[in-house]
Design a protein around this motif. Structure first.
Motif, PDB file in Angstrom:
ATOM      1  N   TYR A  68      27.764  96.354  -6.170  1.00  0.00           N
ATOM      2  CA  TYR A  68      25.979  95.960  -6.295  1.00  0.00           C
ATOM      3  C   TYR A  68      25.464  96.240  -5.335  1.00  0.00           C
ATOM      4  CZ  TYR A  68      22.289  92.568  -5.034  1.00  0.00           C
ATOM      5  OH  TYR A  68      21.233  92.206  -4.608  1.00  0.00           O
ATOM      6  N   GLU A  69      25.558  96.275  -3.730  1.00  0.00           N
ATOM      7  CA  GLU A  69      25.776  96.412  -3.122  1.00  0.00           C
ATOM      8  C   GLU A  69      25.113  98.358  -3.222  1.00  0.00           C
ATOM      9  OE1 GLU A  69      27.319  95.445   0.473  1.00  0.00           O
ATOM     10  OE2 GLU A  69      26.961  93.369   0.234  1.00  0.00           O
ATOM     11  N   GLU A  70      26.088  98.928  -3.502  1.00  0.00           N
ATOM     12  CA  GLU A  70      26.049 100.713  -3.579  1.00  0.00           C
ATOM     13  C   GLU A  70      25.015 100.525  -4.558  1.00  0.00           C
ATOM     14  OE1 GLU A  70      26.577 104.047  -3.236  1.00  0.00           O
ATOM     15  OE2 GLU A  70      27.592 102.159  -2.087  1.00  0.00           O
ATOM     16  N   VAL A  71      25.023 100.304  -6.018  1.00  0.00           N
ATOM     17  CA  VAL A  71      23.707 100.012  -6.706  1.00  0.00           C
ATOM     18  C   VAL A  71      22.437 100.296  -6.430  1.00  0.00           C
ATOM     19  CG1 VAL A  71      22.635  99.725  -9.258  1.00  0.00           C
ATOM     20  CG2 VAL A  71      24.945 100.314  -8.857  1.00  0.00           C
ATOM     21  N   LEU A  72      22.450  98.973  -5.330  1.00  0.00           N
ATOM     22  CA  LEU A  72      21.498  99.318  -4.746  1.00  0.00           C
ATOM     23  C   LEU A  72      20.991  99.579  -3.994  1.00  0.00           C
ATOM     24  CD1 LEU A  72      18.768  96.353  -4.285  1.00  0.00           C
ATOM     25  CD2 LEU A  72      20.216  95.662  -2.931  1.00  0.00           C
ATOM     26  N   ASP A  73      21.478  99.771  -3.027  1.00  0.00           N
ATOM     27  CA  ASP A  73      21.682 100.665  -1.905  1.00  0.00           C
ATOM     28  C   ASP A  73      20.339 102.702  -2.674  1.00  0.00           C
ATOM     29  OD1 ASP A  73      21.502  99.060   0.468  1.00  0.00           O
ATOM     30  OD2 ASP A  73      24.090 100.581   0.679  1.00  0.00           O
ATOM     31  N   THR A  74      21.865 102.484  -3.436  1.00  0.00           N
ATOM     32  CA  THR A  74      21.343 103.765  -3.766  1.00  0.00           C
ATOM     33  C   THR A  74      19.765 104.272  -5.023  1.00  0.00           C
ATOM     34  OG1 THR A  74      23.524 104.553  -4.607  1.00  0.00           O
ATOM     35  CG2 THR A  74      21.942 106.027  -6.215  1.00  0.00           C
ATOM     36  N   GLN A  75      19.612 103.019  -5.234  1.00  0.00           N
ATOM     37  CA  GLN A  75      18.436 102.676  -6.534  1.00  0.00           C
ATOM     38  C   GLN A  75      17.247 102.431  -5.402  1.00  0.00           C
ATOM     39  OE1 GLN A  75      17.903 102.635  -9.596  1.00  0.00           O
ATOM     40  NE2 GLN A  75      20.067 102.839  -9.820  1.00  0.00           N
ATOM     41  N   MET A  76      17.023 101.783  -4.226  1.00  0.00           N
ATOM     42  CA  MET A  76      16.111 101.426  -3.356  1.00  0.00           C
ATOM     43  C   MET A  76      15.898 102.860  -3.243  1.00  0.00           C
ATOM     44  SD  MET A  76      15.029  98.817  -3.777  1.00  0.00           S
ATOM     45  CE  MET A  76      14.010  98.586  -1.792  1.00  0.00           C
ATOM     46  N   PHE A  77      17.193 103.374  -2.682  1.00  0.00           N
ATOM     47  CA  PHE A  77      16.713 104.973  -1.477  1.00  0.00           C
ATOM     48  C   PHE A  77      16.176 105.885  -2.411  1.00  0.00           C
ATOM     49  CE2 PHE A  77      18.213 108.942  -0.774  1.00  0.00           C
ATOM     50  CZ  PHE A  77      17.653 109.722   0.628  1.00  0.00           C
ATOM     51  N   GLY A  78      15.975 105.481  -3.571  1.00  0.00           N
ATOM     52  CA  GLY A  78      15.648 106.842  -4.857  1.00  0.00           C
ATOM     53  C   GLY A  78      14.158 106.721  -5.258  1.00  0.00           C
ATOM     54  N   LEU A  79      14.361 105.182  -5.225  1.00  0.00           N
ATOM     55  CA  LEU A  79      12.772 104.575  -4.912  1.00  0.00           C
ATOM     56  C   LEU A  79      12.090 105.433  -3.971  1.00  0.00           C
ATOM     57  CD1 LEU A  79      10.527 103.709  -7.151  1.00  0.00           C
ATOM     58  CD2 LEU A  79      11.090 100.984  -6.000  1.00  0.00           C
ATOM     59  N   SER A  80      12.651 105.385  -2.230  1.00  0.00           N
ATOM     60  CA  SER A  80      11.902 105.196  -1.354  1.00  0.00           C
ATOM     61  C   SER A  80      11.272 106.732  -1.444  1.00  0.00           C
ATOM     62  CB  SER A  80      12.640 105.437  -0.209  1.00  0.00           C
ATOM     63  OG  SER A  80      14.021 106.096   0.122  1.00  0.00           O
TER      64      SER A  80
END
Length: 93
Positions: free
Chosen positions: A43-55
């Motif tokens: 969960y944390e990996e997906v969230l970090d990856t998705q948030m990084f991509g959006l940023s």
């Protein structure tokens, strides 16, 4: 002073970035609803990856002059707040 951005392009860029943020919110909501441990590394990996991509998307849109930095920061802030609210709801439920 910020350089004026063409309204139609600005609105389209903001719409698309908000749609991407909504997809992240939905993805995380599904994951949280299906995981017994929200602190799961997946969960944390997906969230970090998705948030990084959006940023990165937002940073690019700012750099090419499609949106103002403040608009991008607002999108990220709103998503972070929604995710925090969602996380709280899941943990309480």
């Amino acid at each position: 002073m910020a350089v004026p951005i063409e309204t139609d392009i600005h609105q389209k860029a903001l719409f698309l970035l908000r749609e991407d943020a909504k997809k992240i919110e939905q993805l995380i909501g599904v994951q949280l609803a299906n995981l017994t441990l929200p602190k799961c590394p997946l969960y944390e990996e997906v969230l970090d990856t998705q948030m990084f991509g959006l940023s990165r998307e937002i940073d690019f849109a700012v750099r090419v002059g499609l949106i103002y930095r403040e608009d991008g920061q607002q999108i990220l802030h709103e998503l972070e707040q929604k995710l925090a609210d969602l996380y709280t709801l899941i943990l309480e439920g």
